[in-house]
Design an enzyme around this catalytic site. Structure first.
Site, PDB file in Angstrom:
ATOM      1  N   HIS A  77       0.778  -1.236   0.000  1.00  0.00           N
ATOM      2  CA  HIS A  77       0.000   0.000   0.000  1.00  0.00           C
ATOM      3  C   HIS A  77       0.810   1.285   0.000  1.00  0.00           C
ATOM      4  O   HIS A  77       0.296   2.321  -0.419  1.00  0.00           O
ATOM      5  CB  HIS A  77      -0.966   0.057   1.196  1.00  0.00           C
ATOM      6  N   ASP A 233       3.650  -8.867   0.708  1.00  0.00           N
ATOM      7  CA  ASP A 233       3.981  -9.756   1.819  1.00  0.00           C
ATOM      8  C   ASP A 233       2.841 -10.682   2.221  1.00  0.00           C
ATOM      9  O   ASP A 233       3.053 -11.868   2.474  1.00  0.00           O
ATOM     10  CB  ASP A 233       4.484  -8.955   3.025  1.00  0.00           C
TER      11      ASP A 233
END
Length: 370
Positions: A77, A233
């Site tokens: 993000h 991730d």
């Protein structure tokens, strides 16, 4: 041997694996976040770069000359504005940052069809609202930037001098169209954001560049090693945890918390309570996942029979529904060819995305590194 690098929120982890997937070296280097104003969360990408050199050298140890390729995973993000060679123009704005509350209004004003194809509830900390804030409040840097990259994609740019992203990170930006598996050009036009800031989308297992001599010296390895796309991730840890088919679930607790459970089809949550993250290329089949956090630190259940689960609507296989760390991205898992960099030889498994990059991402579970 393979080198995997995971760029977390508060530390960078490096892992060296042999061809059978056995760990032969690991290391980590930490760095700090800053809060120039209440609710802001920033990090200096140069600190990430220094940490990469420290951790990679320690993890490689006596095996540095044997490393054949590099894979990446990283926090989702965030936004790094950089020039064409990867020099940051300002500190990175990270996923916990909440300065963009007003910018979310621009997303709420989009048409329903536009919002649905993004498959994400508008949330602070995601790249789209962050770019709106940068355009409105730091226009000189916004106009001067060559790229607006997610953290691990910025690191790859520094390693290879080639910009790229892949679906698991791109899909978590609020700028990605699930129906086309590409940047949402109509959304970018409606928001008056620059399409040219967004990197070309490659596959997670695809070779996106080769290690420059300068970067090789910094990491303590040989130059010209292939560097693959890697994965965000959460997606990387899900695959490394074996979430390939519906049934099992995975709980990850770090700087953010996620519950992950595979799904076998796309189902966009019309209530906007759930969002998603792409799962990278998987050697034998496809997978989807559902993630959820209720934003208050406790975790809601998502899965068969859960009231928060979206109806299993029609759609392409290989999607995931999730809510990681109070925000998220949804995207298609796409099958890709898997090749090692040694002469482009095809192999029956994803070279780094399923080995070092994913294992380094999975190693973050329980660490402070969303």
């Amino acid at each position: 041997m393979f080198l995997g690098i995971d760029l977390g929120t508060s530390s960078l982890k490096a892992l060296v694996l042999d061809v059978d997937g056995a760990i032969v070296g690991r290391a980590a280097a930490s760095y700090s976040m800053s809060a120039p104003q209440p609710g802001w969360s920033e990090s200096d990408p140069q600190d990430w770069w220094q940490a990469a050199g420290i951790a990679a050298r320690q993890a490689a140890g006596d095996h540095a000359a044997e490393i054949a390729a590099i894979g990446l995973s990283g926090q989702m993000h965030g936004v790094v504005l950089s020039d064409d060679m990867g020099q940051p123009l300002r500190p990175a704005i990270l996923w916990p940052d909440v300065r963009t509350r007003r910018q979310l209004d621009a997303y709420r004003e989009l048409g329903q069809d536009m919002r649905r194809k993004l498959a994400n509830p508008p949330a602070t900390g995601m790249a789209g609202p962050t770019l709106l804030w940068l355009r409105d409040h730091e226009r000189p840097q916004y106009r001067a930037a060559q790229w607006a990259l997610q953290p691990k994609d910025w690191l790859r740019l520094r390693l290879t001098h080639e910009a790229a992203t892949e679906p698991s990170d791109a899909s978590a930006t609020l700028l990605y169209d699930l129906s086309t598996d590409y940047w949402a050009k109509d959304v970018l036009d409606a928001l008056d954001l620059r399409l040219d800031l967004l990197a070309p989308i490659r596959e997670s297992a695809e070779i996106c560049g080769v290690l420059t001599r300068e970067a090789a010296e910094h990491l303590g390895v040989r130059p010209n090693l292939p560097v693959v796309g890697g994965a965000a991730d959460t997606a990387a840890a899900a695959i490394a945890g074996g979430l390939l088919d519906p049934g099992p679930a995975q709980l990850t607790i770090g700087s953010g918390a996620q519950v992950v459970a595979p799904r076998d089809r796309l189902a966009i949550d019309s209530t906007a309570r759930c969002a998603g993250a792409d799962l990278p290329a998987i050697p034998h089949g496809r997978a989807n996942a559902a993630f959820r956090s209720n934003g208050e630190g406790s975790l809601d259940r998502v899965g068969p029979g859960s009231r928060s689960r979206s109806p299993a609507a029609g759609g392409a296989r290989g999607h995931c529904v999730c809510r990681p760390a109070g925000a998220g991205g949804i995207a298609r898992h796409r099958r890709s060819e898997h090749r090692l960099a040694s002469g482009g030889r095809r192999v029956p498994r994803s070279p780094l995305a399923s080995v070092a990059g994913r294992r380094a991402g999975a190693a973050r579970a329980g660490d402070a590194g969303q």
